[in-house]
Design a protein around this motif. Structure first.
Motif, PDB file in Angstrom:
ATOM      1  N   LEU A   7       0.862  -1.329  -0.082  1.00 25.82           N
ATOM      2  CA  LEU A   7      -0.060  -0.067  -0.004  1.00 25.82           C
ATOM      3  C   LEU A   7       0.975   1.315   0.096  1.00 25.82           C
ATOM      4  CD1 LEU A   7      -2.739  -0.836   2.623  1.00 25.82           C
ATOM      5  CD2 LEU A   7      -3.015  -1.024   0.113  1.00 25.82           C
ATOM      6  N   PRO A   8       0.466   2.197  -0.893  1.00 28.84           N
ATOM      7  CA  PRO A   8       1.363   3.486  -0.666  1.00 28.84           C
ATOM      8  C   PRO A   8       1.067   4.106   0.478  1.00 28.84           C
ATOM      9  CG  PRO A   8      -0.651   3.818  -2.172  1.00 28.84           C
ATOM     10  CD  PRO A   8      -0.565   2.388  -1.774  1.00 28.84           C
ATOM     11  N   ALA A   9       2.095   4.888   0.848  1.00 35.99           N
ATOM     12  CA  ALA A   9       2.025   5.738   2.137  1.00 35.99           C
ATOM     13  C   ALA A   9       0.823   6.607   2.304  1.00 35.99           C
ATOM     14  CB  ALA A   9       3.280   6.568   2.480  1.00 35.99           C
ATOM     15  N   GLY A  10       0.038   6.563   3.530  1.00 38.66           N
ATOM     16  CA  GLY A  10      -1.121   7.265   3.774  1.00 38.66           C
ATOM     17  C   GLY A  10      -2.297   6.576   3.237  1.00 38.66           C
ATOM     18  N   THR A  11      -2.311   5.386   2.864  1.00 43.22           N
ATOM     19  CA  THR A  11      -3.494   4.509   2.637  1.00 43.22           C
ATOM     20  C   THR A  11      -4.055   4.027   3.809  1.00 43.22           C
ATOM     21  OG1 THR A  11      -2.502   4.156   0.531  1.00 43.22           O
ATOM     22  CG2 THR A  11      -4.356   2.848   1.069  1.00 43.22           C
ATOM     23  N   ALA A  12      -5.318   3.870   3.936  1.00 43.90           N
ATOM     24  CA  ALA A  12      -5.861   3.383   4.769  1.00 43.90           C
ATOM     25  C   ALA A  12      -5.563   1.839   5.028  1.00 43.90           C
ATOM     26  CB  ALA A  12      -7.409   3.548   4.832  1.00 43.90           C
ATOM     27  N   VAL A  13      -5.419   1.210   5.908  1.00 41.69           N
ATOM     28  CA  VAL A  13      -4.966  -0.179   6.046  1.00 41.69           C
ATOM     29  C   VAL A  13      -6.006  -1.105   6.265  1.00 41.69           C
ATOM     30  CG1 VAL A  13      -3.329  -1.875   7.261  1.00 41.69           C
ATOM     31  CG2 VAL A  13      -2.592   0.444   6.993  1.00 41.69           C
ATOM     32  N   SER A  14      -5.905  -2.084   5.476  1.00 44.69           N
ATOM     33  CA  SER A  14      -7.106  -3.242   5.342  1.00 44.69           C
ATOM     34  C   SER A  14      -6.594  -4.464   6.199  1.00 44.69           C
ATOM     35  CB  SER A  14      -7.319  -3.838   4.005  1.00 44.69           C
ATOM     36  OG  SER A  14      -7.840  -2.706   3.196  1.00 44.69           O
ATOM     37  N   PRO A  15      -7.343  -5.113   6.902  1.00 50.27           N
ATOM     38  CA  PRO A  15      -7.051  -6.488   7.447  1.00 50.27           C
ATOM     39  C   PRO A  15      -6.065  -7.194   6.840  1.00 50.27           C
ATOM     40  CG  PRO A  15      -9.463  -5.973   7.760  1.00 50.27           C
ATOM     41  CD  PRO A  15      -8.935  -5.234   6.907  1.00 50.27           C
ATOM     42  N   GLY A  16      -5.254  -8.082   7.606  1.00 50.93           N
ATOM     43  CA  GLY A  16      -4.187  -8.648   6.791  1.00 50.93           C
ATOM     44  C   GLY A  16      -2.969  -8.118   6.503  1.00 50.93           C
ATOM     45  N   TYR A  17      -2.875  -6.827   6.437  1.00 46.30           N
ATOM     46  CA  TYR A  17      -1.563  -6.160   6.193  1.00 46.30           C
ATOM     47  C   TYR A  17      -0.472  -5.968   7.408  1.00 46.30           C
ATOM     48  CZ  TYR A  17      -3.275  -4.855   1.622  1.00 46.30           C
ATOM     49  OH  TYR A  17      -3.912  -5.073   0.289  1.00 46.30           O
ATOM     50  N   ALA A  18       0.692  -6.117   7.109  1.00 44.39           N
ATOM     51  CA  ALA A  18       1.743  -5.787   7.982  1.00 44.39           C
ATOM     52  C   ALA A  18       2.828  -4.683   7.641  1.00 44.39           C
ATOM     53  CB  ALA A  18       2.543  -7.184   8.581  1.00 44.39           C
ATOM     54  N   ARG A  19       3.341  -4.022   8.442  1.00 46.15           N
ATOM     55  CA  ARG A  19       4.395  -2.896   8.253  1.00 46.15           C
ATOM     56  C   ARG A  19       5.539  -3.562   8.018  1.00 46.15           C
ATOM     57  NH1 ARG A  19       3.225   3.124   9.625  1.00 46.15           N
ATOM     58  NH2 ARG A  19       1.456   2.228   8.237  1.00 46.15           N
ATOM     59  N   HIS A  20       6.304  -3.209   6.918  1.00 47.09           N
ATOM     60  CA  HIS A  20       7.549  -3.511   6.498  1.00 47.09           C
ATOM     61  C   HIS A  20       8.400  -2.378   5.917  1.00 47.09           C
ATOM     62  CE1 HIS A  20       6.696  -7.852   6.384  1.00 47.09           C
ATOM     63  NE2 HIS A  20       5.572  -7.408   6.216  1.00 47.09           N
ATOM     64  N   LYS A  21       9.787  -2.447   6.428  1.00 48.79           N
ATOM     65  CA  LYS A  21      10.761  -1.278   5.888  1.00 48.79           C
ATOM     66  C   LYS A  21      10.951  -1.872   4.457  1.00 48.79           C
ATOM     67  CE  LYS A  21      14.859   1.535   6.794  1.00 48.79           C
ATOM     68  NZ  LYS A  21      15.776   1.558   7.816  1.00 48.79           N
ATOM     69  N   ILE A  22      11.182  -0.892   3.682  1.00 46.33           N
ATOM     70  CA  ILE A  22      11.302  -1.256   2.072  1.00 46.33           C
ATOM     71  C   ILE A  22      12.318  -0.197   1.351  1.00 46.33           C
ATOM     72  CG2 ILE A  22       9.378   0.064   1.310  1.00 46.33           C
ATOM     73  CD1 ILE A  22      10.535  -3.649   0.163  1.00 46.33           C
ATOM     74  N   GLU A  23      13.023  -0.598   0.508  1.00 49.44           N
ATOM     75  CA  GLU A  23      13.992   0.339  -0.109  1.00 49.44           C
ATOM     76  C   GLU A  23      13.272   0.629  -1.726  1.00 49.44           C
ATOM     77  OE1 GLU A  23      16.646   1.878   0.638  1.00 49.44           O
ATOM     78  OE2 GLU A  23      16.460   0.968   2.627  1.00 49.44           O
ATOM     79  N   MET A  24      13.400   1.830  -2.149  1.00 47.20           N
ATOM     80  CA  MET A  24      12.636   2.235  -3.217  1.00 47.20           C
ATOM     81  C   MET A  24      13.565   2.806  -4.114  1.00 47.20           C
ATOM     82  SD  MET A  24       8.779   3.787  -2.018  1.00 47.20           S
ATOM     83  CE  MET A  24       9.526   5.275  -1.274  1.00 47.20           C
ATOM     84  N   ARG A  25      13.475   2.439  -5.202  1.00 49.33           N
ATOM     85  CA  ARG A  25      14.243   3.140  -6.408  1.00 49.33           C
ATOM     86  C   ARG A  25      13.317   3.392  -7.432  1.00 49.33           C
ATOM     87  NH1 ARG A  25      19.210   0.188  -6.640  1.00 49.33           N
ATOM     88  NH2 ARG A  25      19.746   1.453  -8.758  1.00 49.33           N
ATOM     89  N   THR A  26      13.834   4.223  -8.405  1.00 49.37           N
ATOM     90  CA  THR A  26      13.011   4.669  -9.586  1.00 49.37           C
ATOM     91  C   THR A  26      13.244   3.635 -10.672  1.00 49.37           C
ATOM     92  OG1 THR A  26      14.525   6.169 -10.923  1.00 49.37           O
ATOM     93  CG2 THR A  26      13.404   6.991  -8.911  1.00 49.37           C
ATOM     94  N   LEU A  27      12.654   3.448 -11.671  1.00 53.64           N
ATOM     95  CA  LEU A  27      12.711   2.832 -12.930  1.00 53.64           C
ATOM     96  C   LEU A  27      14.158   3.190 -13.738  1.00 53.64           C
ATOM     97  CD1 LEU A  27      12.206   0.161 -14.860  1.00 53.64           C
ATOM     98  CD2 LEU A  27      10.441   1.615 -15.803  1.00 53.64           C
ATOM     99  N   LEU A  28      14.228   4.416 -13.639  1.00 50.99           N
ATOM    100  CA  LEU A  28      15.508   4.995 -14.535  1.00 50.99           C
ATOM    101  C   LEU A  28      16.668   4.576 -13.558  1.00 50.99           C
ATOM    102  CD1 LEU A  28      14.083   8.703 -15.296  1.00 50.99           C
ATOM    103  CD2 LEU A  28      14.713   6.656 -16.855  1.00 50.99           C
ATOM    104  N   ASP A  29      16.682   4.596 -12.287  1.00 46.28           N
ATOM    105  CA  ASP A  29      17.909   4.137 -11.525  1.00 46.28           C
ATOM    106  C   ASP A  29      18.221   2.422 -11.890  1.00 46.28           C
ATOM    107  OD1 ASP A  29      18.081   6.393 -10.221  1.00 46.28           O
ATOM    108  OD2 ASP A  29      16.675   5.490  -8.543  1.00 46.28           O
ATOM    109  N   ILE A  30      17.153   1.671 -11.963  1.00 39.99           N
ATOM    110  CA  ILE A  30      17.306   0.288 -12.650  1.00 39.99           C
ATOM    111  C   ILE A  30      17.805   0.087 -13.994  1.00 39.99           C
ATOM    112  CG2 ILE A  30      16.413  -1.913 -12.866  1.00 39.99           C
ATOM    113  CD1 ILE A  30      16.771  -1.155  -9.963  1.00 39.99           C
ATOM    114  N   LEU A  31      17.158   0.742 -15.115  1.00 38.50           N
ATOM    115  CA  LEU A  31      17.606   0.704 -16.333  1.00 38.50           C
ATOM    116  C   LEU A  31      19.000   0.884 -16.696  1.00 38.50           C
ATOM    117  CD1 LEU A  31      14.430   2.405 -17.918  1.00 38.50           C
ATOM    118  CD2 LEU A  31      15.080   0.139 -18.186  1.00 38.50           C
ATOM    119  N   GLY A  32      19.600   1.926 -16.146  1.00 39.23           N
ATOM    120  CA  GLY A  32      20.838   2.266 -16.444  1.00 39.23           C
ATOM    121  C   GLY A  32      21.085   2.800 -17.958  1.00 39.23           C
TER     122      GLY A  32
END
Length: 294
Positions: free
Chosen positions: A155-180
């Motif tokens: 879920l994107p930040a700020g979205t209301a959480v539904s049952p069954g979800y748990a919080r995780h720390k995640i690293e984010m990158r852009t597609l341009l970063d990955i493409l090279g």
């Protein structure tokens, strides 16, 4: 260059066979075989169980997408390819692509650390030296975040959480970063990201068009895309405007049928596969000759 869109008959001619053993599952095409180790990941469904369920009674996981990989491999022949498997999950398509293309490098992108580790084990088990795993979630910004996740859905930040979800720390990158940087390889992007494509794809679209990348874009329902501010039609429109051909099929249907469309309409705001072919790689007529020469 002409690419003949695939049919279910083409897929049947490939002769792909699923096998299961004590320590691994396998997928075979003729003498070539892939290995998927039986390993625990802590996922809601473990790799061995997922593979068995997807191939029960001779079925194939997402047969339309599988057929498209081999259709592209047949059309491109010995040309070098770089596949970005975005939303790699268990590494199924990363591994399968090595049977479809003669000359391939692989970048598997998977945000779940446990699954990213499993994908790396699949690459090692199949001795795929020209492959790497990026353990990141693609977005429109780079950085760390704490997001709520259930199975493959973040879920994107700020979205209301539904049952069954748990919080995780995640690293984010852009597609341009990955493409090279672009090079002589043909870039092919397989995208299955539960709505996040509406966030990370638009900023990279001009670069993808410039390098004439091929997109195998899994579309999603409106409710998955809405939190990210986009629609399937909006995502594909810039490519079509740049001269891309848009093809569409229900890739999970064993009787899938490929359609050549001028645009996506309201009826296409659902789960299906949009294939975007750049100028110079034109769709031809339906062909029965999908199997690449061994």
């Amino acid at each position: 260059m002409t690419l003949d869109p695939p049919t279910p008959e083409n897929l049947a001619r490939l002769g792909l066979r699923f096998e299961t053993f004590e320590m691994h599952s396998g997928l075979r095409k003729g003498e070539a075989a892939l290995r998927f180790p039986h390993a625990a990941t802590g996922s809601a469904i473990e790799p061995a169980d997922w593979l068995a369920a997807k191939h029960a009674e001779g079925a194939m996981h997402e047969p339309g997408l599988v057929a498209w990989l081999f259709a592209l491999g047949s059309a491109l022949g010995n040309a070098p390819v770089r596949l970005f498997d975005i939303g790699a999950a268990y590494g199924y398509f990363s591994a399968l692509a090595t049977l479809a293309f003669a000359d391939i490098d692989i970048v598997a992108v998977e945000p779940d650390p446990a699954l990213a580790g499993y994908v790396a084990s699949v690459l090692r088990a199949n001795r795929l030296a020209r492959a790497r795993v990026e353990n990141v979630l693609l977005s429109d910004v780079a950085g760390s975040a704490e997001l709520d996740r259930r199975n493959f859905h973040y879920l994107p930040a700020g979205t209301a959480v539904s049952p069954g979800y748990a919080r995780h720390k995640i690293e984010m990158r852009t597609l341009l970063d990955i493409l090279g940087e672009p090079d002589a390889r043909r870039d092919i992007l397989k995208i299955d990201t539960e709505g996040w494509q509406a966030r990370f794809l638009p900023p990279a679209t001009p670069a993808l068009i410039a390098r004439e990348a091929v997109l195998l874009l899994e579309c999603d329902r409106a409710d998955k895309l809405a939190p990210h501010g986009g629609t399937n039609a909006q995502l594909v429109a810039p490519f079509v405007a740049a001269g891309y051909d848009l093809l569409w099929c229900d890739h999970r249907d064993p009787a899938f049928r490929v359609e050549h469309l001028p645009a996506l309409g309201p009826g296409h705001e659902r789960n299906a596969l949009a294939v975007l072919l750049p100028p110079g790689l034109h769709p031809g007529t339906i062909s029965s000759n999908l199997v690449r020469d061994e």
